[in-house]
Design an enzyme around this catalytic site. Structure first.
Site, mmCIF file in Angstrom:
data_model
loop_
_atom_site.group_PDB
_atom_site.id
_atom_site.type_symbol
_atom_site.label_atom_id
_atom_site.label_comp_id
_atom_site.label_asym_id
_atom_site.label_seq_id
_atom_site.Cartn_x
_atom_site.Cartn_y
_atom_site.Cartn_z
ATOM 1 N N LYS A 29 -11.570 -1.882 7.039
ATOM 2 C CA LYS A 29 -10.643 -2.760 7.751
ATOM 3 C C LYS A 29 -11.004 -2.848 9.236
ATOM 4 C CE LYS A 29 -8.335 -3.422 3.984
ATOM 5 N NZ LYS A 29 -7.364 -2.507 3.431
ATOM 6 N N TRP A 50 0.811 -1.214 0.000
ATOM 7 C CA TRP A 50 0.000 0.000 0.000
ATOM 8 C C TRP A 50 0.840 1.257 0.000
ATOM 9 C CZ3 TRP A 50 -4.300 -1.265 -1.888
ATOM 10 C CH2 TRP A 50 -4.891 -2.491 -1.570
ATOM 11 N N ASP A 110 -1.324 6.686 6.343
ATOM 12 C CA ASP A 110 -2.383 5.760 5.942
ATOM 13 C C ASP A 110 -2.578 4.797 7.120
ATOM 14 O OD1 ASP A 110 -3.968 3.731 4.951
ATOM 15 O OD2 ASP A 110 -2.728 3.312 3.191
HETATM 16 C C1 LIG Z 1 -6.876 -1.969 2.099
HETATM 17 C C2 LIG Z 1 -5.872 -0.889 2.179
HETATM 18 C C3 LIG Z 1 -5.836 0.169 1.251
HETATM 19 C C4 LIG Z 1 -6.768 0.234 0.067
HETATM 20 O O1 LIG Z 1 -8.027 0.595 0.477
HETATM 21 P P1 LIG Z 1 -9.247 0.831 -0.547
HETATM 22 O O2 LIG Z 1 -10.266 1.426 0.340
HETATM 23 O O3 LIG Z 1 -9.597 -0.492 -1.121
HETATM 24 O O4 LIG Z 1 -8.770 1.787 -1.588
HETATM 25 C C5 LIG Z 1 -4.907 1.165 1.434
HETATM 26 N N1 LIG Z 1 -4.054 1.130 2.455
HETATM 27 C C6 LIG Z 1 -4.044 0.126 3.361
HETATM 28 C C7 LIG Z 1 -3.060 0.153 4.485
HETATM 29 C C8 LIG Z 1 -4.959 -0.905 3.252
HETATM 30 O O5 LIG Z 1 -4.965 -1.905 4.156
#
Ligand SMILES: *Cc1c(COP(=O)(O)O)cnc(C)c1O
Length: 356
Positions: A192, A101, A168
């Site tokens: 998540k 990511w 993030d």
């Molecule tokens: C799942 C994830 C993403 C992507 O998320 P989307 O909402 O599908 O765009 C980005 N960063 C991390 C750390 C993730 O676990």
């Protein structure tokens, strides 16, 4: 039919009470005579929901008055480009590359300026001092606090030097106490750890707005979303509704500190087993282990496959590792139950006895 244990990396397990409440609120929410899926985002009914969600998130993250909670579209991935589009603008930024990511984020950032990547690893996150300092003219430092695919996690907050701090937090959002006021921008895809897919929580420091590009399509300008209180267009009302319920559940269950103890206890059970035998191998360095996504393997791809397939028959799903790295992965998000973790550990022991 009874439900099975869900170890999916996302969308992931949600608290049982929240799911049951949502079931009832789909039909009739807060005795309004209208279900949550059918009410206007401009109604008092929904306004109470979004304001409460914002207030709870501000409280749980210890935000200050300069920070705004937004609910945006397009997943965390949209933030990968919306951040540099608004804030990099031909300048220089530092990205710590700790997995799939963060790599996705830095690739998008390169479209908008110079990106320095002083650290790159899939098996550990940098310890303080391991990657040097950010250059004087860096606009911001970006990192991924938990690497969902690799299974590593930061247990400290990197120093952005003179730049803004951007994180993030998708896959460990609200899993442990974090002083959100130390950040300039936080983002997390809801699916998540705090809700269903469909919205991304973005916490933005409002003083950054004067640095944002205002010559972009309106949907991509942070300033528009701040001015309109996440209602420039129709937000994902259902996802915001669930986030409100999940944050209330967090507070009712002792808050974030209690959640952290729970998460440590559960992760320790699985890592403890992995460390007690040569049959199971962890995939990352011990000091960087994630409490949210535990990656492990038998060392043999065929045996790994047999494991997750048999686990499914035993009522445990989502244990297959990410398609890009293989192996196995157990996601132990906030709502994961002790019962599920115990079942997993028991099954890992049984599997070792039959195949070790
Ligand atoms: C799942 C994830 C993403 C992507 O998320 P989307 O909402 O599908 O765009 C980005 N960063 C991390 C750390 C993730 O676990």
């Amino acid at each position: 039919m009874s439900r099975i244990h869900n170890f999916s990396a996302g969308p992931g397990v949600l608290p049982e009470g929240v799911v049951r409440q949502a079931q009832a609120d789909l039909w009739n929410h807060e005795a309004a005579g209208i279900g949550i899926l059918e009410c206007s985002h401009r109604s008092k009914q929904f306004d109470d929901v979004i304001e409460s969600a914002k207030a709870r998130l501000s409280h749980l993250l210890n935000l200050d008055d300069d920070q705004e909670v937004l609910f945006l579209h397009g997943g965390a991935r949209t933030q990968f480009f919306m951040i540099p589009m608004n804030l990099l603008r031909g300048g220089r930024a530092t990205y710590l590359d700790t997995g799939t990511w963060s790599d996705g984020a830095l690739v998008e950032a390169r479209r908008f300026g110079q990106v320095d990547v002083p650290f790159s690893s899939r098996t550990h996150v940098p310890q303080p001092g391991e990657w040097g300092e950010v250059p004087e003219n860096t606009r911001y430092l970006h990192y991924t606090s938990n690497n969902t695919v690799a299974g590593t996690e930061f247990h400290h907050r990197p120093d952005p030097g003179p730049g803004w701090l951007i994180c993030d937090m998708s896959s460990n959002f609200l899993s442990k106490p974090v002083d959100g006021s130390k950040f300039d921008l936080i983002y997390a895809g809801a699916q998540k750890n705090v809700g269903p897919s469909g919205t991304t929580v973005v916490v933005l420091r409002k003083s950054l707005l004067e640095h944002c590009d205002t010559d972009l399509p309106k949907m991509l300008q942070y300033g528009i979303h701040v001015n309109k209180g996440s209602m420039y267009n129709t937000p994902c009302t259902f996802s915001i509704y669930v986030i409100e319920k999940v944050t209330a559940w967090l507070e009712d269950n002792g808050g974030i500190a209690a959640m952290e103890s729970r998460n440590i206890e559960q992760a320790d059970k699985v890592y403890g087993l992995i460390d007690s035998t040569a049959f199971w191998q962890g995939k990352v360095d011990v000091e960087s282990r994630s409490r949210m996504n535990i990656t492990f393997t038998t060392g043999e791809p065929e045996l790994d496959t047999r494991f997750w397939k048999q686990a499914l028959e035993e009522g445990m799903s989502g244990l297959k590792g990410h398609r890009s790295v293989g192996g196995l992965r157990a996601s132990l998000y906030n709502a994961q139950t002790h019962e599920a973790v115990d079942a997993l550990v028991d099954f890992m022991k049984t599997f070792e006895q039959t195949h070790g």
